[in-house]
Enzyme design. Structure first.
Site, PDB file in Angstrom:
ATOM      1  N   GLY A 240      31.994  37.824  22.634  1.00  0.00           N
ATOM      2  CA  GLY A 240      31.897  37.062  23.824  1.00  0.00           C
ATOM      3  C   GLY A 240      30.636  36.397  23.766  1.00  0.00           C
ATOM      4  N   SER A 241      29.762  36.311  23.107  1.00  0.00           N
ATOM      5  CA  SER A 241      28.445  35.683  23.112  1.00  0.00           C
ATOM      6  C   SER A 241      28.325  34.341  22.788  1.00  0.00           C
ATOM      7  CB  SER A 241      27.274  36.419  22.135  1.00  0.00           C
ATOM      8  OG  SER A 241      27.873  36.305  20.801  1.00  0.00           O
ATOM      9  N   GLY A 242      29.699  33.776  22.578  1.00  0.00           N
ATOM     10  CA  GLY A 242      29.922  32.240  22.357  1.00  0.00           C
ATOM     11  C   GLY A 242      29.708  31.855  20.740  1.00  0.00           C
ATOM     12  N   LYS A 243      29.731  32.663  19.895  1.00  0.00           N
ATOM     13  CA  LYS A 243      29.701  32.210  18.340  1.00  0.00           C
ATOM     14  C   LYS A 243      30.623  31.269  18.251  1.00  0.00           C
ATOM     15  CE  LYS A 243      30.489  36.535  17.098  1.00  0.00           C
ATOM     16  NZ  LYS A 243      30.668  37.125  18.315  1.00  0.00           N
ATOM     17  N   SER A 244      32.134  31.502  18.522  1.00  0.00           N
ATOM     18  CA  SER A 244      32.922  30.701  18.330  1.00  0.00           C
ATOM     19  C   SER A 244      33.060  29.339  18.807  1.00  0.00           C
ATOM     20  CB  SER A 244      34.450  31.163  18.516  1.00  0.00           C
ATOM     21  OG  SER A 244      34.463  32.330  17.578  1.00  0.00           O
TER      22      SER A 244
ATOM     23  N   GLU B  57      34.518  34.238  11.225  1.00  0.00           N
ATOM     24  CA  GLU B  57      34.658  35.485  10.875  1.00  0.00           C
ATOM     25  C   GLU B  57      35.828  35.433   9.527  1.00  0.00           C
ATOM     26  OE1 GLU B  57      34.687  38.663  13.334  1.00  0.00           O
ATOM     27  OE2 GLU B  57      33.969  37.336  15.209  1.00  0.00           O
TER      28      GLU B  57
ATOM     29  N   GLY C 168      25.993  38.063  16.777  1.00  0.00           N
ATOM     30  CA  GLY C 168      25.966  38.386  18.119  1.00  0.00           C
ATOM     31  C   GLY C 168      26.931  39.046  18.646  1.00  0.00           C
TER      32      GLY C 168
HETATM   33  N1  LIG Z   1      38.069  27.195  27.063  1.00  0.00           N
HETATM   34  C1  LIG Z   1      37.212  28.555  27.649  1.00  0.00           C
HETATM   35  N2  LIG Z   1      36.992  28.302  29.035  1.00  0.00           N
HETATM   36  C2  LIG Z   1      36.426  29.246  29.686  1.00  0.00           C
HETATM   37  N3  LIG Z   1      35.781  30.484  29.105  1.00  0.00           N
HETATM   38  C3  LIG Z   1      35.964  30.347  27.714  1.00  0.00           C
HETATM   39  C4  LIG Z   1      36.785  29.490  26.898  1.00  0.00           C
HETATM   40  N4  LIG Z   1      36.730  29.746  25.437  1.00  0.00           N
HETATM   41  C5  LIG Z   1      35.956  30.901  25.618  1.00  0.00           C
HETATM   42  N5  LIG Z   1      35.370  31.215  26.768  1.00  0.00           N
HETATM   43  C6  LIG Z   1      34.349  32.153  27.187  1.00  0.00           C
HETATM   44  O1  LIG Z   1      33.368  32.120  26.621  1.00  0.00           O
HETATM   45  C7  LIG Z   1      32.781  33.384  26.091  1.00  0.00           C
HETATM   46  C8  LIG Z   1      32.312  33.050  24.692  1.00  0.00           C
HETATM   47  O2  LIG Z   1      33.454  33.120  23.863  1.00  0.00           O
HETATM   48  P1  LIG Z   1      33.624  32.957  22.256  1.00  0.00           P
HETATM   49  O3  LIG Z   1      35.082  32.954  21.741  1.00  0.00           O
HETATM   50  O4  LIG Z   1      32.693  31.832  21.897  1.00  0.00           O
HETATM   51  O5  LIG Z   1      32.968  34.166  21.982  1.00  0.00           O
HETATM   52  P2  LIG Z   1      32.404  34.731  20.518  1.00  0.00           P
HETATM   53  O6  LIG Z   1      31.050  35.142  20.440  1.00  0.00           O
HETATM   54  O7  LIG Z   1      33.134  34.125  19.508  1.00  0.00           O
HETATM   55  O8  LIG Z   1      33.212  36.359  20.524  1.00  0.00           O
HETATM   56  P3  LIG Z   1      34.062  37.154  19.354  1.00  0.00           P
HETATM   57  O9  LIG Z   1      33.031  37.899  18.646  1.00  0.00           O
HETATM   58  O10 LIG Z   1      34.990  38.144  20.196  1.00  0.00           O
HETATM   59  O11 LIG Z   1      34.917  36.298  18.641  1.00  0.00           O
HETATM   60  C9  LIG Z   1      33.621  34.251  26.273  1.00  0.00           C
HETATM   61  O12 LIG Z   1      33.573  34.823  27.436  1.00  0.00           O
HETATM   62  C10 LIG Z   1      35.115  33.788  26.630  1.00  0.00           C
HETATM   63  O13 LIG Z   1      35.821  34.423  27.391  1.00  0.00           O
HETATM   64 MG   LIG Z   2      34.769  34.634  17.882  1.00  0.00          MG
END
Ligand SMILES: Nc1ncnc2c1ncn2[C@@H]1O[C@H](COP(=O)(O)OP(=O)(O)OP(=O)(O)O)[C@@H](O)[C@H]1O
Ligand SMILES: [Mg+2]
Length: 213
Positions: free
Chosen positions: A33-37, A153, A30
């Site tokens: 920023g879609s929330g994967k982590s 990743e 995804g």
């Molecule tokens: N502790 C937190 N408090 C508030 N918002 C958060 C927190 N952690 C992450 N976010 C937000 O949640 C959303 C998802 O973050 P996440 O790290 O899960 O995305 P991701 O899919 O892993 O992105 P990437 O591919 O860039 O690693 C993002 O908009 C991020 O800014």
């Molecule tokens: Mg991530």
């Protein structure tokens, strides 16, 4: 192996239902920023849902001992951790933390070779490049001999050939031992080549203001 039911977390995750089986390789795919982590951290209790639940082997993750859970469900974070000390110290750090038996140098040397790390076990880990440090952390997690591997990743800093070598070795080992992997990747190619199922974030997330059919 894992079940998600009506999970909500801040305004980041809203997942009605998701079921993951054992002995499978899943890729989470995804946009940034879609929330994967965030989702990955739900599977070893690093994060807890505001609402709904995550089950591991039919038990609520919140009811499990986090230390025991993380021996069985290990995670390689998006920013790999490197500890002070040698390559050997770094490989063994996970086993030491969790009180497991240390691996012999011979096994560590095989790991160096399979991960295409042209280093000595006594080298200072601090001098390794970004991609080398990523593989060092990868090796540390592999040595844990866990049931489930959560990989965020894991090959993002590697060139294509090294990435392929590492993924070939990793997935061959996983299949041979019947382990489960949930791996985040930005690469459609990696997802298609190595996973049994690709989980698209935009398909599992309920859309804001509505709900999933
Ligand atoms: N502790 C937190 N408090 C508030 N918002 C958060 C927190 N952690 C992450 N976010 C937000 O949640 C959303 C998802 O973050 P996440 O790290 O899960 O995305 P991701 O899919 O892993 O992105 P990437 O591919 O860039 O690693 C993002 O908009 C991020 O800014
Ligand atoms: Mg991530």
């Amino acid at each position: 192996m894992f079940q998600i039911k009506h999970l909500k977390y801040k305004d980041i995750l809203d997942i009605n239902e998701l079921e993951l089986d054992s002995a499978r390789i899943y890729c989470l795919f995804g946009e940034s920023g879609s929330g994967k982590s965030t989702l990955l951290k739900m599977f070893n209790g690093m994060l807890t849902p505001d609402d709904g639940e995550v089950l591991f082997k039919k038990e609520k993750i919140t009811a499990l001992d986090p230390v025991e859970l993380r021996k069985e469900v290990v995670m390689l974070g998006q920013d790999p951790v490197v500890f002070e000390g040698t390559v050997r110290d770094n490989f063994l750090a996970g086993l030491r933390f969790s009180g497991k038996e240390e691996a012999a140098d011979q096994e560590l040397k095989t790991l160096l070779k399979e991960l295409h790390l042209n280093k000595d076990l006594n080298d200072d880990a601090g001098n390794l490049s970004g991609g080398e440090q990523q593989r060092l952390a990868f090796g540390r997690v592999l040595l844990m001999n866990a049931t489930v591997y959560l990989m965020d990743e894991p090959t993002s800093a590697l060139d294509e050939d090294t990435e392929k070598a590492v993924m070939d070795y990793f997935t061959e080992m996983i299949k041979r031992k019947g382990k489960t992997v949930i791996m985040v990747t930005h690469s459609k190619e990696i997802a298609e080549r190595y996973s049994d199922r690709i989980i698209y974030m935009d398909e599992i997330l309920s859309k804001a203001g509505g709900y999933h059919e």
